[in-house]
Design a protein around this motif. Structure first.
Motif, short mmCIF file in Angstrom:
data_model
loop_
_atom_site.label_atom_id
_atom_site.label_comp_id
_atom_site.label_asym_id
_atom_site.label_seq_id
_atom_site.Cartn_x
_atom_site.Cartn_y
_atom_site.Cartn_z
N GLY A 23 -93.01 37.06 34.96
CA GLY A 23 -91.78 36.68 35.68
C GLY A 23 -90.54 37.32 35.08
N THR A 24 -90.45 37.35 33.74
CA THR A 24 -89.28 37.98 33.12
C THR A 24 -89.33 39.50 33.29
OG1 THR A 24 -90.44 37.87 31.00
CG2 THR A 24 -88.80 36.16 31.43
N PHE A 25 -90.54 40.05 33.34
CA PHE A 25 -90.67 41.50 33.58
C PHE A 25 -90.18 41.83 35.01
CE2 PHE A 25 -93.41 45.26 34.64
CZ PHE A 25 -92.77 46.15 33.79
N ILE A 26 -90.54 40.99 35.98
CA ILE A 26 -90.07 41.19 37.35
C ILE A 26 -88.54 41.11 37.40
CG2 ILE A 26 -90.02 40.14 39.68
CD1 ILE A 26 -92.98 39.30 39.17
N LEU A 27 -87.98 40.15 36.65
CA LEU A 27 -86.52 40.03 36.59
C LEU A 27 -85.89 41.34 36.11
CD1 LEU A 27 -83.81 38.43 36.54
CD2 LEU A 27 -84.42 37.63 34.25
N SER A 28 -86.44 41.95 35.06
CA SER A 28 -85.84 43.18 34.55
C SER A 28 -86.00 44.32 35.56
CB SER A 28 -86.40 43.55 33.18
OG SER A 28 -87.81 43.65 33.23
N LEU A 29 -87.15 44.37 36.28
CA LEU A 29 -87.32 45.42 37.29
C LEU A 29 -86.32 45.23 38.45
CD1 LEU A 29 -91.16 46.03 37.73
CD2 LEU A 29 -89.50 47.37 36.43
N MET A 30 -86.05 43.97 38.82
CA MET A 30 -85.09 43.70 39.89
C MET A 30 -83.69 44.18 39.47
SD MET A 30 -86.46 42.47 42.62
CE MET A 30 -85.03 42.00 43.56
#
Ligand code: HEM
Ligand code: HEM
Length: 178
Positions: free
Chosen positions: A52-59
């Motif tokens: 989830g935090t990885f997705i946040l950084s990609l967003m």
């Protein structure tokens, strides 16, 4: 300044990579054990926080790239469709940035240390036991389901363009030529 008719390569890669990771994140959310007061952030729960935090950084990277490299000219069509598409896209960006932050604040309130991509420890967004952040677990869940609805609308619009109007909108996000 002339602009191209398709999204550039990094924008397309980020769109489809994030799509795949969000699908995986929902699959993990539905498979992980129910979260109670004494749940520890291990196993699938740790995967949920890390992904989830990885997705946040990609967003965030994607928004930055959008600002730097620009977007193709709007697809020609009725103005109301353009307005709904823009609103949907803006809500998808805002939603998939807010959603991980809500989960992160709730995880902090539970006293868990959240690791970016399951690897780098992140600061707490809320104090352990913070009363304001405890209900955010439920808010996180509600927002996640609202975003599923928005994705359904987005996919239906894409399918409508592709199969019924046949105007090549899907190719704007899929290939480098129209
Ligand atoms: C795109 C990113 C994310 C998606 C799609 C997502 C989705 C979900 C969903 C659907 C649930 C409910 C599971 C169920 O029905 O039982 C959930 C629960 C939860 N998620 Fe996420 N999540 C994301 C990111 C995060 C992040 C970054 C964190 C923390 C760092 C997090 C922490 C939690 C917690 C603590 C719960 C349990 C909430 C509770 O029951 O009180 N999530 N997530
Ligand atoms: C997790 C799921 C998805 C999310 C969060 C998402 C998000 C987005 C966002 C934010 C944009 C706007 C890009 C920008 O202007 O910067 C966009 C565009 C687009 N998406 Fe998705 N998307 C998802 C899934 C899909 C799927 C499954 C399809 C196709 C079946 C699709 C097709 C498209 C197309 C064709 C565009 C370009 C629209 C245009 O011509 O302006 N998306 N998406």
């Amino acid at each position: 300044m002339s602009r191209t008719a398709v999204y550039n390569l990094p924008a397309r890669w980020l769109h489809w990579a994030i799509f795949g990771l969000i699908a995986l994140e929902f699959a993990i959310a539905w498979t992980m054990p129910d979260i109670h007061r004494d749940t520890r952030p291990v196993g699938l729960v740790a995967w949920h926080l890390g992904l989830g935090t990885f997705i946040l950084s990609l967003m965030l990277l994607r928004l930055l790239w959008r600002g730097v490299s620009g977007v193709p000219d709007p697809h020609p069509g009725p103005a109301w469709q353009d307005r709904i598409a823009r609103l949907t896209h803006a809500l998808l960006y805002a939603g998939f940035i807010a959603l991980p932050l809500l989960g992160w604040a709730n995880a902090s309130a539970r006293g868990w240390t959240v690791h970016w991509a399951g690897w780098v420890p992140l600061p707490a967004l809320a104090a352990h036991g913070a009363a304001w952040a405890r209900p955010l677990g439920d808010v996180h869940q509600i927002v996640a389901y609202a975003l599923l609805g928005l994705i359904a609308l987005h996919v239906l619009a894409a399918a409508h363009h592709h199969f019924i109007v046949r105007d090549g909108v899907l190719r704007r996000m899929w290939s480098s030529s129209r």
